[in-house]
Write a protein that holds these residues in place. Structure first.
Motif, PDB file in Angstrom:
ATOM      1  N   GLU A  44       0.823  -1.205   0.000  1.00 39.31           N
ATOM      2  CA  GLU A  44       0.000   0.000   0.000  1.00 39.31           C
ATOM      3  C   GLU A  44       0.858   1.257   0.000  1.00 39.31           C
ATOM      4  OE1 GLU A  44      -3.216   2.723   0.389  1.00 39.31           O
ATOM      5  OE2 GLU A  44      -3.046   0.689  -0.395  1.00 39.31           O
ATOM      6  N   GLU A  45       1.901   1.279   0.815  1.00 32.63           N
ATOM      7  CA  GLU A  45       2.762   2.462   0.895  1.00 32.63           C
ATOM      8  C   GLU A  45       3.455   2.726  -0.431  1.00 32.63           C
ATOM      9  OE1 GLU A  45       6.502   4.267   3.513  1.00 32.63           O
ATOM     10  OE2 GLU A  45       5.895   2.177   3.755  1.00 32.63           O
ATOM     11  N   SER A  46       3.890   1.664  -1.092  1.00 27.66           N
ATOM     12  CA  SER A  46       4.574   1.816  -2.380  1.00 27.66           C
ATOM     13  C   SER A  46       3.645   2.407  -3.426  1.00 27.66           C
ATOM     14  CB  SER A  46       5.108   0.463  -2.867  1.00 27.66           C
ATOM     15  OG  SER A  46       6.085  -0.052  -1.976  1.00 27.66           O
ATOM     16  N   ARG A  47       2.400   1.944  -3.445  1.00 29.55           N
ATOM     17  CA  ARG A  47       1.439   2.467  -4.421  1.00 29.55           C
ATOM     18  C   ARG A  47       1.114   3.934  -4.141  1.00 29.55           C
ATOM     19  NH1 ARG A  47      -2.748  -2.608  -5.631  1.00 29.55           N
ATOM     20  NH2 ARG A  47      -1.129  -3.998  -6.480  1.00 29.55           N
ATOM     21  N   ARG A  48       1.000   4.286  -2.876  1.00 25.91           N
ATOM     22  CA  ARG A  48       0.731   5.683  -2.535  1.00 25.91           C
ATOM     23  C   ARG A  48       1.918   6.579  -2.914  1.00 25.91           C
ATOM     24  NH1 ARG A  48      -0.920   7.074   3.185  1.00 25.91           N
ATOM     25  NH2 ARG A  48      -1.506   9.012   2.132  1.00 25.91           N
ATOM     26  N   LEU A  49       3.114   6.095  -2.683  1.00 22.81           N
ATOM     27  CA  LEU A  49       4.302   6.870  -3.057  1.00 22.81           C
ATOM     28  C   LEU A  49       4.362   7.076  -4.570  1.00 22.81           C
ATOM     29  CD1 LEU A  49       6.973   5.257  -0.701  1.00 22.81           C
ATOM     30  CD2 LEU A  49       6.314   7.676  -0.710  1.00 22.81           C
ATOM     31  N   ALA A  50       4.066   6.005  -5.320  1.00 23.12           N
ATOM     32  CA  ALA A  50       4.089   6.105  -6.785  1.00 23.12           C
ATOM     33  C   ALA A  50       3.033   7.091  -7.278  1.00 23.12           C
ATOM     34  CB  ALA A  50       3.860   4.726  -7.405  1.00 23.12           C
ATOM     35  N   LEU A  51       1.850   7.066  -6.660  1.00 25.71           N
ATOM     36  CA  LEU A  51       0.800   8.004  -7.045  1.00 25.71           C
ATOM     37  C   LEU A  51       1.201   9.445  -6.732  1.00 25.71           C
ATOM     38  CD1 LEU A  51      -2.565   6.295  -6.011  1.00 25.71           C
ATOM     39  CD2 LEU A  51      -1.930   7.090  -8.298  1.00 25.71           C
ATOM     40  N   LEU A 185      10.002   7.490 -11.580  1.00 25.31           N
ATOM     41  CA  LEU A 185       9.652   7.007 -10.250  1.00 25.31           C
ATOM     42  C   LEU A 185      10.887   6.687  -9.413  1.00 25.31           C
ATOM     43  CD1 LEU A 185       6.596   4.650 -10.965  1.00 25.31           C
ATOM     44  CD2 LEU A 185       6.574   6.915  -9.918  1.00 25.31           C
ATOM     45  N   VAL A 186      11.895   6.117 -10.033  1.00 28.61           N
ATOM     46  CA  VAL A 186      13.090   5.777  -9.261  1.00 28.61           C
ATOM     47  C   VAL A 186      13.834   7.035  -8.808  1.00 28.61           C
ATOM     48  CG1 VAL A 186      14.864   5.586 -11.077  1.00 28.61           C
ATOM     49  CG2 VAL A 186      14.919   4.025  -9.140  1.00 28.61           C
ATOM     50  N   MET A 187      13.675   8.132  -9.569  1.00 28.10           N
ATOM     51  CA  MET A 187      14.250   9.417  -9.144  1.00 28.10           C
ATOM     52  C   MET A 187      13.524   9.981  -7.936  1.00 28.10           C
ATOM     53  SD  MET A 187      15.187  11.800 -12.401  1.00 28.10           S
ATOM     54  CE  MET A 187      13.455  12.163 -12.668  1.00 28.10           C
ATOM     55  N   LYS A 188      12.239   9.686  -7.832  1.00 26.00           N
ATOM     56  CA  LYS A 188      11.397  10.323  -6.827  1.00 26.00           C
ATOM     57  C   LYS A 188      11.230   9.501  -5.548  1.00 26.00           C
ATOM     58  CE  LYS A 188       9.226  13.603  -7.554  1.00 26.00           C
ATOM     59  NZ  LYS A 188       9.523  15.030  -7.282  1.00 26.00           N
ATOM     60  N   THR A 189      11.780   8.294  -5.511  1.00 31.55           N
ATOM     61  CA  THR A 189      11.543   7.411  -4.373  1.00 31.55           C
ATOM     62  C   THR A 189      12.849   7.018  -3.703  1.00 31.55           C
ATOM     63  OG1 THR A 189      11.518   5.507  -5.893  1.00 31.55           O
ATOM     64  CG2 THR A 189       9.408   6.491  -5.339  1.00 31.55           C
ATOM     65  N   GLU A 190      12.726   6.328  -2.579  1.00 31.64           N
ATOM     66  CA  GLU A 190      13.902   5.884  -1.821  1.00 31.64           C
ATOM     67  C   GLU A 190      13.569   4.608  -1.060  1.00 31.64           C
ATOM     68  OE1 GLU A 190      14.868   9.157   0.706  1.00 31.64           O
ATOM     69  OE2 GLU A 190      12.832   9.360   1.480  1.00 31.64           O
ATOM     70  N   HIS A 191      14.606   4.055  -0.433  1.00 32.17           N
ATOM     71  CA  HIS A 191      14.479   2.859   0.405  1.00 32.17           C
ATOM     72  C   HIS A 191      13.994   1.652  -0.401  1.00 32.17           C
ATOM     73  CE1 HIS A 191      15.353   5.669   3.507  1.00 32.17           C
ATOM     74  NE2 HIS A 191      14.133   6.211   3.552  1.00 32.17           N
ATOM     75  N   ARG A 192      12.989   0.928   0.140  1.00 32.77           N
ATOM     76  CA  ARG A 192      12.574  -0.344  -0.452  1.00 32.77           C
ATOM     77  C   ARG A 192      11.983  -0.157  -1.861  1.00 32.77           C
ATOM     78  NH1 ARG A 192       8.410  -3.596   3.048  1.00 32.77           N
ATOM     79  NH2 ARG A 192      10.240  -3.668   4.419  1.00 32.77           N
ATOM     80  N   LEU A 193      11.167   0.847  -2.046  1.00 35.08           N
ATOM     81  CA  LEU A 193      10.572   1.078  -3.366  1.00 35.08           C
ATOM     82  C   LEU A 193      11.639   1.446  -4.386  1.00 35.08           C
ATOM     83  CD1 LEU A 193       8.114   1.274  -5.174  1.00 35.08           C
ATOM     84  CD2 LEU A 193       7.726   3.600  -4.354  1.00 35.08           C
ATOM     85  N   TYR A 194      12.611   2.222  -3.977  1.00 37.06           N
ATOM     86  CA  TYR A 194      13.724   2.576  -4.866  1.00 37.06           C
ATOM     87  C   TYR A 194      14.437   1.314  -5.340  1.00 37.06           C
ATOM     88  CZ  TYR A 194      18.396   4.275  -6.183  1.00 37.06           C
ATOM     89  OH  TYR A 194      19.581   4.508  -6.830  1.00 37.06           O
ATOM     90  N   THR A 195      14.691   0.389  -4.406  1.00 38.99           N
ATOM     91  CA  THR A 195      15.384  -0.855  -4.752  1.00 38.99           C
ATOM     92  C   THR A 195      14.579  -1.670  -5.755  1.00 38.99           C
ATOM     93  OG1 THR A 195      16.407  -0.909  -2.552  1.00 38.99           O
ATOM     94  CG2 THR A 195      16.405  -2.954  -3.812  1.00 38.99           C
ATOM     95  N   PHE A 333       7.935  20.986  -6.979  1.00 40.04           N
ATOM     96  CA  PHE A 333       7.734  19.638  -6.436  1.00 40.04           C
ATOM     97  C   PHE A 333       8.929  18.727  -6.703  1.00 40.04           C
ATOM     98  CE2 PHE A 333       3.439  21.329  -7.013  1.00 40.04           C
ATOM     99  CZ  PHE A 333       2.900  21.069  -5.767  1.00 40.04           C
ATOM    100  N   ARG A 334      10.113  19.309  -6.762  1.00 41.12           N
ATOM    101  CA  ARG A 334      11.333  18.520  -6.953  1.00 41.12           C
ATOM    102  C   ARG A 334      11.644  17.722  -5.681  1.00 41.12           C
ATOM    103  NH1 ARG A 334      12.498  23.615  -5.558  1.00 41.12           N
ATOM    104  NH2 ARG A 334      14.177  24.037  -4.052  1.00 41.12           N
ATOM    105  N   GLY A 335      12.541  16.756  -5.820  1.00 42.36           N
ATOM    106  CA  GLY A 335      12.983  15.981  -4.666  1.00 42.36           C
ATOM    107  C   GLY A 335      12.198  14.693  -4.477  1.00 42.36           C
ATOM    108  N   LYS A 336      12.563  13.945  -3.441  1.00 42.15           N
ATOM    109  CA  LYS A 336      11.933  12.667  -3.144  1.00 42.15           C
ATOM    110  C   LYS A 336      10.525  12.864  -2.576  1.00 42.15           C
ATOM    111  CE  LYS A 336      15.691  10.191  -4.053  1.00 42.15           C
ATOM    112  NZ  LYS A 336      15.757   9.159  -5.113  1.00 42.15           N
ATOM    113  N   VAL A 337       9.683  11.872  -2.815  1.00 48.10           N
ATOM    114  CA  VAL A 337       8.295  11.937  -2.359  1.00 48.10           C
ATOM    115  C   VAL A 337       8.214  11.540  -0.883  1.00 48.10           C
ATOM    116  CG1 VAL A 337       5.978  11.003  -2.678  1.00 48.10           C
ATOM    117  CG2 VAL A 337       7.447  11.388  -4.653  1.00 48.10           C
TER     118      VAL A 337
END
Length: 344
Positions: A44-51, A185-195, A333-337
């Motif tokens: 759920e967290e990954s989908r919310r981050l992607a959205l 998406l990989v630019m905007k995320t970190e941790h487990r979702l980034y991997t 809105f630059r940077g990680k989500v």
């Protein structure tokens, strides 16, 4: 015919519309690609981050499509009428899919019920993929040509659109947007979702490279009219050369995990492929497979000289404003989500 900076007015409008469509492909392409990848995220967290990665920008990116449609109507009304009447069913499906993509993003997190969110997650992926495939299908048919008679009427049927070449272009468009979206998406995320996304980006790059090679071969073999302009003006070979070099640089930067640079190159290759499409068509916009004489050129379809001049001035004023707004939006809105109470 009156010229500006060495180019006649219909050619200027051909460039303006091409630029707007390219802007839409570059900007909304990663939104659509992110939507096509959405169900690959299980948590759920990954989908919310992607959205939320595309949340602040997706609706602004669609402005480019609206402007491109208006510019086509204003500059080449005959083409507007022929294309929209020919692709009536695909365009209606396209609009329905756009609507469902929008409401999927907005409605998903309004309730916490698991079935509710899963329903809108599926809707989001299906609608994003449908929009992408329909864009590719229309593009593929315009490249391949349509059965247009001397009265500029479409004489085929719905199955005409599903020729092998158009289907290949549709799949290639999907592979390009999926790669474009995965890099964003990989630019905007970190941790487990980034991997997880590092693996998805690598797989998407392989998918697109395969489609790129197949499409290039099919175009050279089955759509020879797309190469005529390059034979007349050998200097235009710089465009496909740039596309190949850009593709290699995307893979190189992905392997080095330089995702911002890879994203810039994915923007460039999207633009290069649309430029190749425009160069191959020019001076035609709609090619007839019944008789080349029935094809619709920019000169036969253009509005009056006075109208083109006035609208070109309006475009010269309005386009920098849209570019400025888009730049401001991405900078803001630059940077990680990060998720908070205002997130989707």
């Amino acid at each position: 015919m009156e010229t500006i900076l060495g180019l006649d007015l219909p050619t200027w409008w051909f460039l303006v519309i091409g630029g707007l469509i390219t802007g839409y492909g570059v900007l909304d392409g990663f939104d659509l690609g992110a939507g096509s990848l959405h169900l690959f995220f299980n948590k759920e967290e990954s989908r919310r981050l992607a959205l939320n990665a595309i949340g602040p920008v997706w609706d602004g990116n669609e402005v480019w499509l609206v402007i491109a449609g208006g510019a086509l109507f204003a500059g080449f009304p005959l083409v507007y009428g022929v294309v929209l009447s020919t692709f009536y069913i695909p365009f209606m499906l396209f609009l329905v899919a756009l609507i469902f993509r929008a409401i999927s993003i907005e409605f998903r997190s309004k309730e916490s019920w698991k079935w509710w969110r899963k329903m809108w997650d599926i809707s989001y992926t299906v609608s994003s993929t449908t929009v992408t495939l329909l864009l590719g299908l229309v593009l593929g048919n315009l490249i391949h040509g349509l059965p247009i008679n001397k009265d500029h009427e479409f004489t085929g049927n719905l199955l005409t659109f599903f020729n092998p070449y158009a289907i290949l272009i549709a799949v290639t468009t999907l592979s390009l947007f999926m790669l474009h979206g995965a890099i964003y998406l990989v630019m905007k995320t970190e941790h487990r979702l980034y991997t997880k996304l590092t693996v998805i980006v690598n797989n998407c790059s392989k998918f697109f490279i395969l489609c790129f090679i197949l499409t290039s071969m099919a175009t050279l073999i089955y759509v020879p009219h797309m190469t005529e302009r390059f034979k007349q003006f050998p200097e235009l070979f710089a465009v496909p050369l740039l596309a190949v070099l850009t593709l290699l640089n995307i893979k190189r930067n992905i392997d080095a995990r330089k995702y911002f640079t890879a994203f810039l190159f994915s923007c460039i290759i999207t633009a290069c492929l649309l430029i190749l499409f425009a160069v191959g068509l020019y001076p035609n916009i709609v090619i007839s497979t019944i008789d080349p004489a029935y094809s619709i050129s920019i000169y036969a379809a253009a509005s009056s000289v006075k109208s083109l001049k006035i609208m070109l001035l309006i475009a010269a004023i309005g386009t920098p404003m849209v570019i400025g707004y888009t730049t401001f939006l991405f900078w803001t809105f630059r940077g990680k989500v990060k998720l908070n109470e205002m997130s989707y």
